[in-house]
Enzyme design. Structure first.
Site, PDB file in Angstrom:
ATOM      1  N   CYS A 136       0.796  -1.244   0.000  1.00  0.00           N
ATOM      2  CA  CYS A 136       0.000   0.000   0.000  1.00  0.00           C
ATOM      3  C   CYS A 136       0.824   1.287   0.000  1.00  0.00           C
ATOM      4  O   CYS A 136       0.579   2.168  -0.837  1.00  0.00           O
ATOM      5  CB  CYS A 136      -0.978   0.025   1.157  1.00  0.00           C
ATOM      6  SG  CYS A 136      -1.398  -1.554   1.870  1.00  0.00           S
ATOM      7  N   ARG A 179       6.997 -11.313   5.360  1.00  0.00           N
ATOM      8  CA  ARG A 179       6.432 -11.175   6.704  1.00  0.00           C
ATOM      9  C   ARG A 179       7.162 -12.122   7.638  1.00  0.00           C
ATOM     10  O   ARG A 179       7.333 -13.299   7.326  1.00  0.00           O
ATOM     11  CB  ARG A 179       4.932 -11.468   6.690  1.00  0.00           C
ATOM     12  CG  ARG A 179       4.200 -10.429   5.873  1.00  0.00           C
ATOM     13  CD  ARG A 179       2.713 -10.620   5.863  1.00  0.00           C
ATOM     14  NE  ARG A 179       2.112  -9.614   4.979  1.00  0.00           N
ATOM     15  CZ  ARG A 179       0.842  -9.584   4.617  1.00  0.00           C
ATOM     16  NH1 ARG A 179       0.021 -10.510   5.087  1.00  0.00           N
ATOM     17  NH2 ARG A 179       0.395  -8.646   3.814  1.00  0.00           N
ATOM     18  N   GLN A 219       0.634 -11.191  -3.395  1.00  0.00           N
ATOM     19  CA  GLN A 219      -0.810 -10.988  -3.472  1.00  0.00           C
ATOM     20  C   GLN A 219      -1.176 -10.466  -4.854  1.00  0.00           C
ATOM     21  O   GLN A 219      -0.374  -9.801  -5.497  1.00  0.00           O
ATOM     22  CB  GLN A 219      -1.252  -9.946  -2.443  1.00  0.00           C
ATOM     23  CG  GLN A 219      -1.051 -10.404  -1.014  1.00  0.00           C
ATOM     24  CD  GLN A 219      -1.519  -9.358  -0.030  1.00  0.00           C
ATOM     25  OE1 GLN A 219      -1.439  -8.162  -0.309  1.00  0.00           O
ATOM     26  NE2 GLN A 219      -2.006  -9.791   1.114  1.00  0.00           N
ATOM     27  N   ASP A 232      -2.668  -7.844  -5.584  1.00  0.00           N
ATOM     28  CA  ASP A 232      -3.015  -6.699  -4.751  1.00  0.00           C
ATOM     29  C   ASP A 232      -3.499  -5.515  -5.589  1.00  0.00           C
ATOM     30  O   ASP A 232      -2.921  -5.217  -6.627  1.00  0.00           O
ATOM     31  CB  ASP A 232      -1.767  -6.286  -3.962  1.00  0.00           C
ATOM     32  CG  ASP A 232      -2.113  -5.553  -2.690  1.00  0.00           C
ATOM     33  OD1 ASP A 232      -3.307  -5.424  -2.374  1.00  0.00           O
ATOM     34  OD2 ASP A 232      -1.171  -5.092  -2.023  1.00  0.00           O
ATOM     35  N   HIS A 245      -5.036  -1.374  -5.485  1.00  0.00           N
ATOM     36  CA  HIS A 245      -5.337  -0.131  -4.786  1.00  0.00           C
ATOM     37  C   HIS A 245      -6.063   0.809  -5.732  1.00  0.00           C
ATOM     38  O   HIS A 245      -5.557   1.112  -6.807  1.00  0.00           O
ATOM     39  CB  HIS A 245      -4.052   0.516  -4.258  1.00  0.00           C
ATOM     40  CG  HIS A 245      -3.418  -0.292  -3.178  1.00  0.00           C
ATOM     41  ND1 HIS A 245      -2.346  -1.119  -3.402  1.00  0.00           N
ATOM     42  CD2 HIS A 245      -3.750  -0.432  -1.879  1.00  0.00           C
ATOM     43  CE1 HIS A 245      -2.037  -1.738  -2.274  1.00  0.00           C
ATOM     44  NE2 HIS A 245      -2.871  -1.345  -1.329  1.00  0.00           N
ATOM     45  N   LYS A 296     -15.144  -2.655   6.282  1.00  0.00           N
ATOM     46  CA  LYS A 296     -14.636  -3.450   5.158  1.00  0.00           C
ATOM     47  C   LYS A 296     -15.631  -4.533   4.804  1.00  0.00           C
ATOM     48  O   LYS A 296     -16.570  -4.785   5.567  1.00  0.00           O
ATOM     49  CB  LYS A 296     -13.290  -4.072   5.513  1.00  0.00           C
ATOM     50  CG  LYS A 296     -13.353  -5.021   6.697  1.00  0.00           C
ATOM     51  CD  LYS A 296     -11.976  -5.533   7.101  1.00  0.00           C
ATOM     52  CE  LYS A 296     -12.055  -6.288   8.405  1.00  0.00           C
ATOM     53  NZ  LYS A 296     -11.408  -7.582   8.415  1.00  0.00           N
ATOM     54  N   HIS A 300      -8.515  -0.891  -0.832  1.00  0.00           N
ATOM     55  CA  HIS A 300      -7.501  -1.951  -0.980  1.00  0.00           C
ATOM     56  C   HIS A 300      -8.236  -3.275  -1.190  1.00  0.00           C
ATOM     57  O   HIS A 300      -9.178  -3.560  -0.463  1.00  0.00           O
ATOM     58  CB  HIS A 300      -6.686  -2.170   0.303  1.00  0.00           C
ATOM     59  CG  HIS A 300      -6.132  -0.975   0.979  1.00  0.00           C
ATOM     60  ND1 HIS A 300      -4.781  -0.750   1.088  1.00  0.00           N
ATOM     61  CD2 HIS A 300      -6.723   0.039   1.654  1.00  0.00           C
ATOM     62  CE1 HIS A 300      -4.561   0.350   1.784  1.00  0.00           C
ATOM     63  NE2 HIS A 300      -5.722   0.849   2.144  1.00  0.00           N
TER      64      HIS A 300
HETATM   65 ZN   LIG Z   1      -3.213  -2.048   0.591  1.00  0.00          ZN
END
Ligand SMILES: [Zn+2]
Ligand SMILES: [Zn+2]
Length: 603
Positions: A291, A320, A338, A340, A342, A421, A467
């Site tokens: 992010c 991680r 991911q 991912d 945004h 969310k 996200h």
């Molecule tokens: Zn994010």
């Protein structure tokens, strides 16, 4: 079965939550009392921990003089059956704090004493007990009326569990059991457990040569060629979905100076989960999330209201610092990717963009046969922002769910501290629920990074960011679908989609021709030219879950035809080669859920 965070939370909730329960939960919790009574008969000196109902069953934690053996579990089960036959009623009574403490202390139940000491010492706190037969337990209930009301049950296993999930506290022995309303339900549950063991993705990953784990890099998968083929098929599909949703791809660095993590808040709140390293004179972190870097990309230009929404997808490596002791396979890895996304947008675009996200989730899950379920997670007790802010944000997500024609549940208090969310769940072939995607609305990060856009009238406003990752991580998704399909992936995902098997050496030239035609059509095909017998080759391909086997002999070669056998056992003969290749490539291209065995798992 190791104790995980959810179980600790559910156990804690069970102790504190006096709310309504499903009847099956009452039966499960009653079974835990009956089990504790049986354990006390065997070990009168046992100290009792807690014994909640959990998903699919129950457990109880005990401090015992010696480790339990499988024979102990059988004896405990027998003694439980004797209590069921005796049909003892469950009776509730209350005690004042002093009496309860005195009685538990004299009984040597120091763990229960600790639980009472942790309860608020006020008039509102009711200390209640449940008694059945000669056994009593500190308990909020509810219970079934009597022990004969327990359905068919079975004890499953015993495992170590720290008292209150705390590594510094004593290790107790936890016995897991399951109880159901009918024998058929119990049988089905035991079948599911057994099937889950057989489908374990760590085992299938080895058997199918997809990936391996090595102590040289704990909790990080090594992807073999077949695993990478599966990965790429997943990745291509997710890009197709993203492109359809108007996304652009970005890629951002892994080594990031700590100043960025300070701005994003990760340095303060997430540092324990980050690999921190010294990079020349600077402290840096390997990125655990994408992010903050997408925020930097946004900030490289002055954005106008007309530039929004900006939809950025970033499939970079993430790192991680997970604890490495747990043998969780793909479900807890230290290096992950991911799909991912945004989306930076104006506030008036939030509903439309969340609606788009919901539609992309459904589209991306469809070729797996998954129908996602949605939960709207609302404001938690500890939260940033006013009630008006939360009312508006929750209403936007609800509106987007409505616009996507999606039914959903509410998860009260389940939101992040900064915004609500939508959590996305799916059920696999064994009826297990998995949370995969989350669609997170966020006004905090744009504020932390001081993001702005120029409005139509020349002023400045802050964008919102949404996200989401749809698979979640590729690693976890591959773990889940490997178990869901038991390794028998649909053709579009299968690492090897077709194997050509010549009956004899003289059929090899034609087999190579068939292979070339398949490859030219984009099919991941192989020729099995080993000097094994044809039957052995078919069996090996079958064991490797290859969707299509093409055995070619004299007649096929003469007629330029193939005789396909599907993994599911279906066979046909003399199909013209061109027709077969077109048909197979079409099924792959359309990402059909094919070939799929007729519900062999429906017991
Ligand atoms: Zn994010
Ligand atoms: Zn109880």
């Amino acid at each position: 079965m190791a104790l995980d965070g959810d179980e600790v939370r559910s156990a804690a909730a069970e102790l504190l939550d006096a709310g309504a329960h499903e009847p099956l939960d009452a039966m499960r919790h009653s079974a835990s009392h009956v089990m504790a009574a049986a354990v006390l008969e065997l070990f009168p000196e046992a100290r009792l921990g807690i014994g909640p109902a959990i998903r699919d069953g129950f457990y109880y934690d005990f401090d015992l003089p010696r480790p339990l053996t499988p024979a102990d579990l059988e004896t405990i089960e027998e003694r439980m059956r004797a209590q069921v036959a005796a049909d003892h009623p469950f009776e509730r009574y209350e005690q004042d704090r002093a009496t309860a403490l005195a009685e538990l202390e004299s009984a040597g139940q120091s763990l229960k004493v600790e639980i009472i000491r942790d309860l608020p010492d006020d008039d509102a706190t009711v200390i209640s007990f449940y008694r059945h037969g000669g056994f009593t337990d500190l308990c909020r209930g509810p219970h079934v009326a009597s022990t004969a009301r327990l359905g068919p049950f079975k004890l499953l296993n015993a495992a170590g569990a720290y008292w209150r999930g705390d590594e510094t506290r004593p290790m107790l022995q936890r016995i897991y059991g399951t109880v159901w309303e009918t024998q058929a339900d119990l049988d089905h549950y035991l079948w599911r457990m057994d099937e889950a063991r057989k489908r374990d993705h760590r085992k299938l990953g080895r058997d199918l040569d997809l990936f391996s784990f090595h102590p040289e890099s704990p909790a990080a998968p090594f992807w073999h060629p077949k695993g990478m083929a599966l990965w790429r098929a997943l990745e291509e599909w997710s890009w197709e979905v993203r492109r359809g949703g108007g996304f652009d791809e970005v890629r951002t660095p892994a080594v990031v100076r700590k100043e960025l993590w300070e701005t994003s808040g990760h340095w303060e709140l997430y540092q324990d989960n980050m690999f921190v390293l010294d990079d020349s004179d600077h402290q840096s972190g390997l990125k655990p999330m994408n992010c903050p870097e997408s925020m930097l990309i946004y900030k490289t230009q002055l954005r106008s209201y007309r530039d929004l929404p900006m939809r950025l997808a970033d499939y970079s490596w993430l790192f991680r610092r997970e604890r490495t002791g747990a043998l969780a396979g793909m479900f807890r890895v230290r290096q992950l990717t991911q799909d991912d996304s945004h989306v930076l947008c104006r506030d008036d675009q939030v509903i439309g963009e969340v609606n788009l996200a919901l539609n992309l989730v459904r589209r991306q899950y469809a070729p797996f046969g998954f129908e996602p379920r949605f939960k709207l997670a609302t404001r938690p007790d500890k939260k940033l922002g006013t009630d008006e802010f939360w009312d508006a944000a929750e209403a936007k997500l609800a509106e987007a769910l409505k616009a996507a024609d999606t039914s959903y549940e509410i998860d009260p208090g389940g939101g992040a501290f900064y915004a609500p969310k939508i959590d996305v769940f799916l059920d696999d072939a064994l009826g297990r629920e998995w949370q995969m995607a989350t669609i997170q609305l966020d006004y905090q990060l744009p504020q932390r990074f001081d993001l702005e856009y120029r409005t139509a009238d020349g002023g400045f406003e802050r964008p919102a960011v949404i996200h989401y990752a749809i698979y979640g991580s590729f690693e976890r998704w591959i773990g889940v679908i490997t178990e869901h399909f038991a390794g028998a992936f649909p053709a579009w995902l299968a690492p090897v989609q077709a194997v050509v098997i010549p009956v004899a050496d003289r059929h090899l030239p034609y087999a190579m021709e068939v292979h070339a035609a398949l490859r030219a059509a984009g099919v991941r095909a192989e020729v099995d030219d080993r000097s094994e017998r044809m039957q052995a080759k078919v069996r090996d391909a079958q064991n490797q879950q290859v969707p299509v086997m093409l055995v070619v002999g004299d007649r096929d070669a003469e007629a330029r035809a193939v005789s396909p056998r599907l993994r599911t056992g279906e066979r046909s003969q003399g199909v013209p080669l061109d027709q077969f290749v077109t048909d197979l490539a079409g099924r792959i291209e359309r990402r059909e859920l094919w070939p799929v065995a007729a519900a062999e798992d429906a017991t």
